[in-house]
Design a protein around this motif. Sequence first.
Motif, PDB file in Angstrom:
ATOM      1  N   LEU A 155       9.252   1.550   8.272  1.00 18.26           N
ATOM      2  CA  LEU A 155       9.029   0.421   9.171  1.00 18.26           C
ATOM      3  C   LEU A 155       8.650   0.904  10.568  1.00 18.26           C
ATOM      4  O   LEU A 155       7.845   0.279  11.250  1.00 18.26           O
ATOM      5  CB  LEU A 155      10.292  -0.447   9.237  1.00 18.26           C
ATOM      6  N   TRP A 156       9.249   2.012  10.981  1.00 23.43           N
ATOM      7  CA  TRP A 156       9.041   2.594  12.307  1.00 23.43           C
ATOM      8  C   TRP A 156       8.526   4.024  12.141  1.00 23.43           C
ATOM      9  O   TRP A 156       9.286   4.983  12.250  1.00 23.43           O
ATOM     10  CB  TRP A 156      10.356   2.606  13.087  1.00 23.43           C
ATOM     11  N   PRO A 157       7.223   4.192  11.849  1.00 27.31           N
ATOM     12  CA  PRO A 157       6.700   5.542  11.632  1.00 27.31           C
ATOM     13  C   PRO A 157       6.885   6.437  12.861  1.00 27.31           C
ATOM     14  O   PRO A 157       6.578   6.030  13.979  1.00 27.31           O
ATOM     15  CB  PRO A 157       5.211   5.310  11.354  1.00 27.31           C
ATOM     16  N   PRO A 158       7.402   7.640  12.656  1.00 26.14           N
ATOM     17  CA  PRO A 158       7.551   8.581  13.764  1.00 26.14           C
ATOM     18  C   PRO A 158       6.178   8.930  14.339  1.00 26.14           C
ATOM     19  O   PRO A 158       5.212   9.067  13.589  1.00 26.14           O
ATOM     20  CB  PRO A 158       8.173   9.816  13.116  1.00 26.14           C
ATOM     21  N   LEU A 212       9.680   9.335  19.641  1.00 29.82           N
ATOM     22  CA  LEU A 212       8.792   8.178  19.758  1.00 29.82           C
ATOM     23  C   LEU A 212       8.356   7.677  18.382  1.00 29.82           C
ATOM     24  O   LEU A 212       8.201   8.463  17.448  1.00 29.82           O
ATOM     25  CB  LEU A 212       7.557   8.547  20.573  1.00 29.82           C
ATOM     26  N   TYR A 213       8.132   6.367  18.304  1.00 30.84           N
ATOM     27  CA  TYR A 213       7.776   5.698  17.053  1.00 30.84           C
ATOM     28  C   TYR A 213       6.699   4.655  17.293  1.00 30.84           C
ATOM     29  O   TYR A 213       6.544   4.135  18.403  1.00 30.84           O
ATOM     30  CB  TYR A 213       8.992   4.960  16.471  1.00 30.84           C
ATOM     31  N   LEU A 214       6.002   4.307  16.227  1.00 32.78           N
ATOM     32  CA  LEU A 214       5.124   3.144  16.192  1.00 32.78           C
ATOM     33  C   LEU A 214       5.855   2.084  15.376  1.00 32.78           C
ATOM     34  O   LEU A 214       6.870   2.379  14.749  1.00 32.78           O
ATOM     35  CB  LEU A 214       3.786   3.514  15.556  1.00 32.78           C
ATOM     36  N   TYR A 215       5.348   0.858  15.374  1.00 38.21           N
ATOM     37  CA  TYR A 215       5.969  -0.202  14.579  1.00 38.21           C
ATOM     38  C   TYR A 215       4.944  -0.696  13.573  1.00 38.21           C
ATOM     39  O   TYR A 215       3.841  -1.102  13.948  1.00 38.21           O
ATOM     40  CB  TYR A 215       6.437  -1.330  15.494  1.00 38.21           C
ATOM     41  N   SER A 216       5.273  -0.648  12.307  1.00 35.19           N
ATOM     42  CA  SER A 216       4.315  -0.984  11.253  1.00 35.19           C
ATOM     43  C   SER A 216       3.829  -2.430  11.320  1.00 35.19           C
ATOM     44  O   SER A 216       2.744  -2.728  10.842  1.00 35.19           O
ATOM     45  CB  SER A 216       4.906  -0.683   9.876  1.00 35.19           C
TER      46      SER A 216
END
Length: 124
Positions: free
Chosen positions: A64-67, A98-102
């Motif tokens: 869900l929260w790709p690194p 840090l992460y992105l949000y899918s």
Amino acid sequence: MTTSRLLFPFLVSALLAAGAAVAADGLKKVDGLMVDGAGKTVYTFDKDVADSGKSACSGPCAKLWPPFPADAAPAAAPYSVVTRDDGTKQIAYKGKPLYLYSADQKPGDRTGDGFKDVWHVVKD
């Protein structure tokens, strides 16, 4: 003085600036928020401990929260690199991974900000 001598300080400055951009793996600030090279919003997770060198988000969380991946270039402060449990590398900012949000579909989306009160957009 030759032209090359006059340009040397500017070339050194340009190379140093380029190196800093590489170390940040394409991260930049847009309107006070950190985004990746494609303009996608970047997040931190409250359960991560700054400067621990670890990520608290793995398995379903990391889907869900790709690194945010680190490339082969070493990170320059305020960035660093975290080695995840699976051996992959992740960029950290001021010690926080840090992460992105899918669920963010397009540049500028920040639908993960405040998610479960533990996910936050990176601001400076």
